[in-house]
Design an enzyme around this catalytic site. Structure first.
Site, mmCIF file in Angstrom:
data_model
loop_
_atom_site.group_PDB
_atom_site.id
_atom_site.type_symbol
_atom_site.label_atom_id
_atom_site.label_comp_id
_atom_site.label_asym_id
_atom_site.label_seq_id
_atom_site.Cartn_x
_atom_site.Cartn_y
_atom_site.Cartn_z
ATOM 1 N N VAL A 138 -26.282 -25.223 -49.502
ATOM 2 C CA VAL A 138 -25.206 -25.934 -48.808
ATOM 3 C C VAL A 138 -24.276 -24.926 -48.138
ATOM 4 O O VAL A 138 -23.989 -25.011 -46.942
ATOM 5 C CB VAL A 138 -24.426 -26.844 -49.789
ATOM 6 C CG1 VAL A 138 -23.194 -27.418 -49.116
ATOM 7 C CG2 VAL A 138 -25.316 -27.969 -50.297
ATOM 8 N N LYS A 174 -32.628 -22.377 -39.759
ATOM 9 C CA LYS A 174 -31.926 -23.644 -39.548
ATOM 10 C C LYS A 174 -30.590 -23.652 -40.280
ATOM 11 O O LYS A 174 -30.501 -23.247 -41.439
ATOM 12 C CB LYS A 174 -32.781 -24.801 -40.049
ATOM 13 C CG LYS A 174 -34.041 -24.954 -39.226
ATOM 14 C CD LYS A 174 -34.459 -26.381 -39.129
ATOM 15 C CE LYS A 174 -35.466 -26.749 -40.165
ATOM 16 N NZ LYS A 174 -36.064 -28.060 -39.897
ATOM 17 N N HIS A 299 -31.397 -32.294 -53.314
ATOM 18 C CA HIS A 299 -32.307 -32.201 -52.177
ATOM 19 C C HIS A 299 -33.779 -32.097 -52.619
ATOM 20 O O HIS A 299 -34.635 -32.873 -52.188
ATOM 21 C CB HIS A 299 -31.923 -30.992 -51.304
ATOM 22 C CG HIS A 299 -32.861 -30.761 -50.171
ATOM 23 N ND1 HIS A 299 -32.890 -31.573 -49.059
ATOM 24 C CD2 HIS A 299 -33.828 -29.836 -49.980
ATOM 25 C CE1 HIS A 299 -33.830 -31.150 -48.233
ATOM 26 N NE2 HIS A 299 -34.422 -30.095 -48.767
HETATM 27 N N1 NAD Z 1 -31.621 -24.452 -43.804
HETATM 28 C C1 NAD Z 1 -32.750 -24.703 -44.403
HETATM 29 O O1 NAD Z 1 -33.832 -24.356 -43.923
HETATM 30 C C2 NAD Z 1 -32.743 -25.437 -45.709
HETATM 31 C C3 NAD Z 1 -33.907 -25.477 -46.496
HETATM 32 C C4 NAD Z 1 -33.863 -26.133 -47.722
HETATM 33 C C5 NAD Z 1 -32.679 -26.742 -48.147
HETATM 34 N N2 NAD Z 1 -31.588 -26.684 -47.332
HETATM 35 C C6 NAD Z 1 -30.328 -27.309 -47.762
HETATM 36 O O2 NAD Z 1 -29.898 -26.685 -48.937
HETATM 37 C C7 NAD Z 1 -29.093 -27.602 -49.668
HETATM 38 C C8 NAD Z 1 -29.462 -27.515 -51.126
HETATM 39 O O3 NAD Z 1 -29.232 -26.218 -51.553
HETATM 40 P P1 NAD Z 1 -28.993 -25.869 -53.085
HETATM 41 O O4 NAD Z 1 -29.963 -26.581 -53.908
HETATM 42 O O5 NAD Z 1 -28.914 -24.397 -53.160
HETATM 43 O O6 NAD Z 1 -27.579 -26.587 -53.413
HETATM 44 P P2 NAD Z 1 -26.081 -26.054 -53.525
HETATM 45 O O7 NAD Z 1 -25.770 -25.084 -52.465
HETATM 46 O O8 NAD Z 1 -25.245 -27.283 -53.620
HETATM 47 O O9 NAD Z 1 -26.036 -25.309 -54.929
HETATM 48 C C9 NAD Z 1 -26.329 -26.011 -56.085
HETATM 49 C C10 NAD Z 1 -25.241 -25.886 -57.151
HETATM 50 O O10 NAD Z 1 -25.376 -24.667 -57.828
HETATM 51 C C11 NAD Z 1 -24.125 -23.947 -57.865
HETATM 52 N N3 NAD Z 1 -24.524 -22.549 -57.848
HETATM 53 C C12 NAD Z 1 -24.981 -21.843 -56.787
HETATM 54 N N4 NAD Z 1 -25.423 -20.647 -57.186
HETATM 55 C C13 NAD Z 1 -25.222 -20.570 -58.512
HETATM 56 C C14 NAD Z 1 -25.492 -19.559 -59.488
HETATM 57 N N5 NAD Z 1 -26.107 -18.413 -59.178
HETATM 58 N N6 NAD Z 1 -25.182 -19.831 -60.774
HETATM 59 C C15 NAD Z 1 -24.600 -21.007 -61.113
HETATM 60 N N7 NAD Z 1 -24.346 -21.999 -60.243
HETATM 61 C C16 NAD Z 1 -24.648 -21.772 -58.950
HETATM 62 C C17 NAD Z 1 -23.380 -24.473 -56.675
HETATM 63 O O11 NAD Z 1 -22.001 -24.347 -56.839
HETATM 64 C C18 NAD Z 1 -23.814 -25.923 -56.636
HETATM 65 O O12 NAD Z 1 -23.045 -26.673 -57.531
HETATM 66 C C19 NAD Z 1 -29.313 -28.960 -49.053
HETATM 67 O O13 NAD Z 1 -28.173 -29.336 -48.310
HETATM 68 C C20 NAD Z 1 -30.490 -28.749 -48.125
HETATM 69 O O14 NAD Z 1 -30.444 -29.581 -46.995
HETATM 70 C C21 NAD Z 1 -31.582 -26.040 -46.153
HETATM 71 ZN ZN ZN Z 2 -36.071 -29.095 -47.990
#
Ligand code: NAD
Ligand code: ZN
Length: 409
Positions: A138, A174, A299
């Site tokens: 995110v 992206k 996600h």
């Molecule tokens: N741009 C792209 O190509 C692409 C690809 C896949 C997913 N995404 C996007 O990524 C998002 C999902 O990402 P995510 O799963 O990383 O979610 P996120 O960024 O919300 O992180 C998940 C949770 O983990 C916590 N956190 C992060 N790092 C931590 C750590 N090392 N230790 C403890 N807690 C930690 C965060 O505060 C959050 O509560 C979605 O919005 C999705 O659309 C983008």
């Molecule tokens: Zn994905």
């Protein structure tokens, strides 16, 4: 009377690629230019250890002074913020650390605007002071989009801290935010100059978020890498429990294969000129399902539920044998990923498919697994077929509640 100029045409040549032509008779200029793109993704052990120069040496100085704005996820700041600040101090870099609370519900324009204000206040130099993003998917998506917008493009660097970040969001180009209930409706293709992958950061991530990242890895196994699927079958639950820490050659192979496979698919199609994308597997119905269920599904969980539906569509079509279908559902369960959710209704998925058809420019271009490790694209999935698949999914799939009940038993 046509106006003529001394130089009316400059054609492609090796020194000046592109094209610039002026046609006096119709009064038209035609311009074509190509922008080379390069970016690096590097494994890096213990990225905030002062002895490591990877993060400190990226970017430059202005009048001999090195300054950086660091945008960090609030939860990550609580865990690693002190080390981050000490790291930059040690390297004599004047770092302004901006902490933002992020999750999917605030992946929006307001959060992006807040980040823009922080960057403006910092007064960033346009080329030499890359914005540093430290956080999950995110945070990286939001900061990436802001970087693409700020002065129409300011360099940025990423340190993913989640498994999704390491194998997916931190690998491609992206960026984006959600808008009016639509997933990633606004965004840009904008590569980070450098992404530093440090799996030791996963040690603090909660188990559910490791599962969440494993869903995107499972996707790669299903559509292009049988060996990766088999590694998940054999070692997936151990890797989940160990959070990829000291998990031996299997853990490293899983991460490397997922990233390598992703880049193999992305590099020839970085700007998505071709809309048949195997890495879109699991992303046909899931954008709508994820937004509808928000915040109940993460996600990767929504992606897994989509993979369960499409596994069954593929199986109905004879693309998967019974035992392959069963193996896929077993792996999902071992990775503690939901393969069913109560929001699933035929109408929701039919609407989701319609939105995806618009996203894919008028055709379904729906990737389906063909056996394990291969993919086909189809354009003729019908509402009846979706309803039939959902009927099977209700029987075979496990929701979060089912998984929790199983865990307690
Ligand atoms: N741009 C792209 O190509 C692409 C690809 C896949 C997913 N995404 C996007 O990524 C998002 C999902 O990402 P995510 O799963 O990383 O979610 P996120 O960024 O919300 O992180 C998940 C949770 O983990 C916590 N956190 C992060 N790092 C931590 C750590 N090392 N230790 C403890 N807690 C930690 C965060 O505060 C959050 O509560 C979605 O919005 C999705 O659309 C983008
Ligand atoms: Zn994905």
């Amino acid at each position: 009377m046509p106006i003529t100029f001394a130089t009316e045409a400059m054609h492609d040549d090796t020194d000046r690629p592109g094209l610039y032509t002026y046609s006096p008779n119709i009064g038209s200029w035609f311009v074509r230019a190509a922008k080379p793109v390069s970016y690096e993704i590097r494994f890096c052990t213990d990225v905030f250890n002062p002895d490591r120069g990877d993060l400190a040496t990226a970017g430059g100085a202005v009048d001999g002074a090195r300054r950086r704005i660091v945008i960090i996820d609030e939860a990550v700041d609580l865990l690693y913020g002190d080390r981050v600040r000490k790291y930059f101090k040690h390297h004599d870099i004047d770092a302004t650390v901006t902490v933002i609370p992020v999750d999917e519900t605030v992946k929006n324009c307001d959060t992006a605007t807040q980040v823009i204000r922080d960057i403006d206040r910092f007064g960033i130099a346009r080329r030499h002071e890359p914005i540093i993003a430290i956080g999950g998917g995110v945070l990286m998506d939001v900061v990436g989009m802001v970087s693409s917008l700020y002065r129409r493009g300011t360099p940025f660097i990423r340190v993913p801290t989640t498994l999704i970040g390491l194998v997916d969001a931190g690998v491609g180009v992206k960026t984006g935010v959600n808008f009016d209930g639509h997933k990633n409706r606004l965004g840009a293709y904008f590569p980070a100059d450098l992404t530093l992958l440090d799996k030791s950061l996963l040690a603090t991530l909660d188990r559910r978020h490791i599962s969440n990242g494993l869903a995107e890895i499972l996707k790669m196994g299903l559509i292009k890498d049988k060996r990766l699927f088999e590694l998940l079958e054999e070692f997936g639950s151990r890797l989940l429990a160990e959070r990829f820490q000291n998990s031996g050659p299997e853990g490293d192979e899983v991460l490397a294969r997922a990233i390598h496979g992703m880049l193999e698919e992305l590099q020839p199609n970085l700007w998505e000129a071709k809309l048949e994308r195997s890495v879109d597997y699991g992303h046909t119905f899931s954008p709508t399902v994820e937004m509808r269920a928000l915040p109940a599904l993460l996600h990767g969980e929504a992606v897994c539920i989509d993979m369960a539906t499409t596994t069954l569509i593929a199986w109905e079509r004879g693309l998967l044998a019974d035992d392959q279908r069963n193996r896929i559902f077993t792996v999902m369960r071992e990775l503690e990923l939901p393969s069913w959710d109560p929001v699933l209704k035929p109408e929701l998925l039919v609407n989701a498919l319609q939105d995806t058809v618009r996203h894919r420019d008028g055709k379904q271009r729906l990737p389906l697994p063909k056996g394990i490790g291969d993919v086909v694209f189809v354009n003729d999935v019908t509402p009846d077929e979706i309803a039939l698949a959902l009927g099977y999914q209700r029987q075979l799939g496990l929701s979060h509640t089912d998984l929790a009940t199983e865990a307690r038993a």
